[in-house]
Design a protein around this motif. Structure first.
Motif, PDB file in Angstrom:
ATOM      1  N   THR A  38       5.753   3.977 -15.628  1.00  0.00           N
ATOM      2  CA  THR A  38       4.669   3.692 -16.586  1.00  0.00           C
ATOM      3  C   THR A  38       4.264   2.218 -16.550  1.00  0.00           C
ATOM      4  OG1 THR A  38       6.199   3.384 -18.448  1.00  0.00           O
ATOM      5  CG2 THR A  38       5.292   5.606 -18.114  1.00  0.00           C
ATOM      6  N   GLU A  39       3.988   1.738 -15.336  1.00  0.00           N
ATOM      7  CA  GLU A  39       3.563   0.350 -15.119  1.00  0.00           C
ATOM      8  C   GLU A  39       2.093   0.322 -14.701  1.00  0.00           C
ATOM      9  OE1 GLU A  39       7.728  -1.526 -13.401  1.00  0.00           O
ATOM     10  OE2 GLU A  39       6.118  -1.038 -12.006  1.00  0.00           O
ATOM     11  N   ASN A  40       1.438  -0.767 -15.058  1.00  0.00           N
ATOM     12  CA  ASN A  40       0.087  -1.002 -14.546  1.00  0.00           C
ATOM     13  C   ASN A  40       0.182  -1.549 -13.141  1.00  0.00           C
ATOM     14  OD1 ASN A  40      -1.269  -0.286 -16.922  1.00  0.00           O
ATOM     15  ND2 ASN A  40      -0.991  -2.336 -17.775  1.00  0.00           N
ATOM     16  N   ILE A  41      -0.824  -1.269 -12.342  1.00  0.00           N
ATOM     17  CA  ILE A  41      -0.839  -1.848 -10.995  1.00  0.00           C
ATOM     18  C   ILE A  41      -1.769  -3.021 -10.974  1.00  0.00           C
ATOM     19  CG2 ILE A  41      -0.138   0.239  -9.832  1.00  0.00           C
ATOM     20  CD1 ILE A  41      -3.076   0.681  -9.087  1.00  0.00           C
ATOM     21  N   VAL A  96       0.835  -1.200   0.000  1.00  0.00           N
ATOM     22  CA  VAL A  96       0.000   0.000   0.000  1.00  0.00           C
ATOM     23  C   VAL A  96       0.873   1.255   0.000  1.00  0.00           C
ATOM     24  CG1 VAL A  96      -1.704   1.324   1.324  1.00  0.00           C
ATOM     25  CG2 VAL A  96      -1.970  -1.151   1.069  1.00  0.00           C
ATOM     26  N   MET A  97       1.913   1.263   0.819  1.00  0.00           N
ATOM     27  CA  MET A  97       2.796   2.426   0.885  1.00  0.00           C
ATOM     28  C   MET A  97       3.551   2.617  -0.437  1.00  0.00           C
ATOM     29  SD  MET A  97       1.944   3.637   3.691  1.00  0.00           S
ATOM     30  CE  MET A  97       3.066   4.954   4.054  1.00  0.00           C
ATOM     31  N   ASP A  98       3.912   1.509  -1.078  1.00  0.00           N
ATOM     32  CA  ASP A  98       4.559   1.590  -2.382  1.00  0.00           C
ATOM     33  C   ASP A  98       3.600   2.182  -3.417  1.00  0.00           C
ATOM     34  OD1 ASP A  98       6.696   1.131  -4.262  1.00  0.00           O
ATOM     35  OD2 ASP A  98       5.514  -0.562  -5.021  1.00  0.00           O
ATOM     36  N   LEU A  99       2.344   1.746  -3.394  1.00  0.00           N
ATOM     37  CA  LEU A  99       1.352   2.311  -4.309  1.00  0.00           C
ATOM     38  C   LEU A  99       1.121   3.788  -4.015  1.00  0.00           C
ATOM     39  CD1 LEU A  99      -1.256  -0.589  -4.422  1.00  0.00           C
ATOM     40  CD2 LEU A  99       0.285   0.127  -6.256  1.00  0.00           C
TER      41      LEU A  99
END
Length: 103
Positions: A100-103, A88-91
């Motif tokens: 430019t990555e999808n989560i 969560v903290m990384d997000l």
């Protein structure tokens, strides 16, 4: 009227309060050769932009009439143990946008 007084009055009229507040120290830094005029102007303008953005956020929150403000740092991860705090903290860092990555 001296040019510094004209400058201060114009900064006041234009509502550039952060620049007005800091102009003397930046003039000293430019005179001492610590900052180039371009660097000083750039920093002062960035300071003013940041101040205006902060005021806009405060104004929007006030208009939204939220009962209280909370941030990700206020979240109680012990209440929801199935959440991975590190993930969560990384997000929340929005690092995935820069990559430019999808989560």
């Amino acid at each position: 009227m001296s040019s510094i007084n004209v400058l201060m009055n114009n900064l006041e009229k234009l509502k550039l309060f952060k620049i007005k507040e800091n102009i003397n120290s930046y003039l000293d830094m430019m005179a001492d050769g610590v900052k180039t005029p371009m660097d000083a102007f750039s920093e002062m303008i960035q300071m003013e932009v940041n101040h205006k953005e902060d005021l806009a956020i405060v104004s929007c929150v006030k208009i939204a009439n939220f009962p209280f403000q909370r941030g990700i740092q206020d979240f109680d991860f012990s209440f929801q143990p199935s959440l991975d705090k590190n993930k969560v903290m990384d997000l929340a860092s929005l690092r995935f946008l820069e990559k430019t990555e999808n989560i």
